[in-house]
Design an enzyme around this catalytic site. Structure first.
Site, PDB file in Angstrom:
ATOM      1  N   GLY A  58       0.863  -1.184   0.000  1.00 38.67           N
ATOM      2  CA  GLY A  58       0.000   0.000   0.000  1.00 38.67           C
ATOM      3  C   GLY A  58       0.899   1.234   0.000  1.00 38.67           C
ATOM      4  CB  ALA A  59       0.989   4.161  -2.276  1.00 41.79           C
ATOM      5  NE  ARG A 100       5.390  -3.484  -4.454  1.00 44.31           N
ATOM      6  CZ  ARG A 100       4.085  -3.636  -4.237  1.00 44.31           C
ATOM      7  NH1 ARG A 100       3.587  -3.447  -3.024  1.00 44.31           N
ATOM      8  NH2 ARG A 100       3.270  -4.006  -5.205  1.00 44.31           N
ATOM      9  CD  GLN A 204      -3.296  -6.883  -3.165  1.00 49.67           C
ATOM     10  OE1 GLN A 204      -3.997  -7.613  -3.874  1.00 49.67           O
ATOM     11  NE2 GLN A 204      -2.113  -6.460  -3.558  1.00 49.67           N
ATOM     12  CG  ASP A 245      -0.198   1.907  -5.759  1.00 41.63           C
ATOM     13  OD1 ASP A 245      -1.374   1.529  -5.888  1.00 41.63           O
ATOM     14  OD2 ASP A 245       0.589   1.455  -4.914  1.00 41.63           O
ATOM     15  CE  LYS A 256      -2.375  -4.306  -6.253  1.00 37.93           C
ATOM     16  NZ  LYS A 256      -0.984  -4.745  -6.599  1.00 37.93           N
TER      17      LYS A 256
HETATM   18  O1  MRU Z   1       0.529  -4.095  -4.463  1.00 36.10           O
HETATM   19  P1  MRU Z   1      -0.063  -3.333  -3.314  1.00 36.10           P
HETATM   20  O2  MRU Z   1      -0.920  -4.156  -2.409  1.00 36.10           O
HETATM   21  O3  MRU Z   1       0.973  -2.514  -2.594  1.00 36.10           O
HETATM   22  O4  MRU Z   1      -1.040  -2.298  -4.036  1.00 36.10           O
HETATM   23  C1  MRU Z   1      -1.773  -1.396  -3.230  1.00 36.10           C
HETATM   24  C2  MRU Z   1      -2.746  -0.622  -3.979  1.00 36.10           C
HETATM   25  O5  MRU Z   1      -2.839  -0.668  -5.193  1.00 36.10           O
HETATM   26  C3  MRU Z   1      -3.578   0.343  -3.192  1.00 36.10           C
HETATM   27  O6  MRU Z   1      -4.863   0.439  -3.727  1.00 36.10           O
HETATM   28  C4  MRU Z   1      -2.890   1.704  -3.235  1.00 36.10           C
HETATM   29  O7  MRU Z   1      -1.549   1.591  -2.817  1.00 36.10           O
HETATM   30  C5  MRU Z   1      -3.565   2.674  -2.398  1.00 36.10           C
HETATM   31  S1  MRU Z   1      -3.218   2.384  -0.715  1.00 36.10           S
HETATM   32  C6  MRU Z   1      -3.884   3.582   0.230  1.00 36.10           C
END
Ligand code: MRU
Length: 354
Positions: A58-59, A100, A204, A245, A256
């Protein structure tokens, strides 16, 4: 900032990232919902690996984790070489920032810590760096609460909402971006039903969003990603609410994989589409979605489920884990600085002030 409703704060029990007794503490999100376990980190390389391996994801949560990881690295580098620790820490910062590629909050947090490192007077850097990391963490929670209020105000009473992936407390410093809006909307009785896409392949939605909403007593109905369009056709959701992200300077939004598909379906069915993200997720140096790097992960994430191969032997997989939703499919970008409706480059510049 105004004070959020007491109810909305009550829906806020989950914390994925903490600083505890001089160490970084992360909830191991790979194990949820089967097991709730924490891992502790006392050095940057291990913390960077945890980001890459999605112990934490999550970002905004990745950004906050990175800020604490810089504190760990500074402690080690300063102890080893008090005179030249600033030069020694540079490779650590690069290693961390590239753990990442898509979530811009990671590089944003590293740059903020790097700027402080440059500005610090000689002497033990730890107290100031730790204070900055804690500040980044607290700012994120405050931003999420503000976004919760702003986003919930857009939603009509009695609405159904659909979310994708996990943009909740688990993905942030706490409270969540998209799920912050859900928490505030449920507290204000604007949201009557919450649906979550399971979010193949890492699940997720099924594993994390469902778990964290239930921790806070918010009922949630899961659906397979392919069912979202049919849900919209039934008229059961009025808003799709997702996190981000990276948001480019024209409002194009990486999130995502599957988000774009959901946005296309939402527009077709007259369902509104909201992106909730702090301004730390907006990258004015990325002109549009074409310039956002999209992470591709291991084929096994698609070819297996729960560690068991589900795909035919010999089949290959393509696993881009983010996609880009064009700005024209977004009805509102909700940030802690305000709401941008029907985003354009000019409106994003007005929001960000540059
Ligand atoms: O691969 P992830 O689980 O890190 O991807 C997360 C997402 O795509 C979330 O929707 C995004 O980071 C927003 S989190 C507040």
């Amino acid at each position: 900032m105004s004070t959020p409703e007491p109810n909305a704060i009550a829906y806020d029990r989950v914390r994925a990232v903490e600083w505890e007794d001089g160490r970084l503490k992360l909830m191991d999100q790979r194990l949820l919902p089967a097991r709730l376990e924490y891992l502790y980190f006392d050095n940057l390389p291990d913390a960077a690996r945890a980001i890459h391996d999605m112990v934490v994801r999550g970002a905004p949560a990745i950004g906050i984790t990175a800020a604490y990881a810089v504190v760990l690295a500074a402690r080690d580098r300063y102890r080893a070489n008090p005179r030249d620790w600033r030069a020694d820490i540079e490779p650590d910062l690069e290693r961390l920032a590239s753990a990442r590629p898509t979530a811009v909050n990671l590089r944003w947090a590293v740059e903020r810590m790097r700027a402080l490192i440059k500005a610090l007077p000689d002497g033990d850097p730890l107290p100031r760096l730790l204070a900055e990391a804690k500040h980044i963490h607290a700012e994120d929670i405050a931003a999420n609460r503000r976004m919760g209020e702003l986003g919930a105000a857009l939603i009509g009473a009695g609405s159904g909402v659909l979310t994708h992936c996990n943009a909740g407390a688990l993905a942030t410093g706490g409270y969540g971006t998209a799920l912050g809006v859900v928490r505030a909307g449920v507290a204000a009785k604007r949201i009557k039903e919450v649906f979550a896409d399971e979010t193949r392949p890492w699940l997720q939605g099924a594993r994390l969003t469902a778990w964290e909403l239930l921790q806070d007593g918010i009922p949630v109905t899961l659906l397979s990603d392919g069912a979202a369009t049919w849900l919209m056709k039934q008229g059961r959701v009025q808003w799709v609410i997702v996190g981000a992200d990276r948001i480019a300077a024209n409002g194009d939004t990486a999130n995502k994989i599957g988000t774009y598909m959901t946005a296309v379906a939402a527009r077709h069915h007259g369902v509104k589409f909201m992106v909730a993200a702090p301004t730390s997720t907006i990258d004015m140096n990325t002109p549009d979605g074409n310039a956002i790097p999209i992470e591709t992960r291991a084929e096994t994430e698609v070819l297996t489920a729960g560690g068991t191969r589900t795909a035919a032997e010999g089949a290959r997989a393509w696993n881009p884990v983010f996609d880009v939703t064009p700005a024209e499919l977004i009805d509102a970008i909700v940030t802690e600085k305000g709401v941008v409706e029907q985003p354009t480059r000019a409106k994003m510049v007005a929001l960000m002030g540059s």
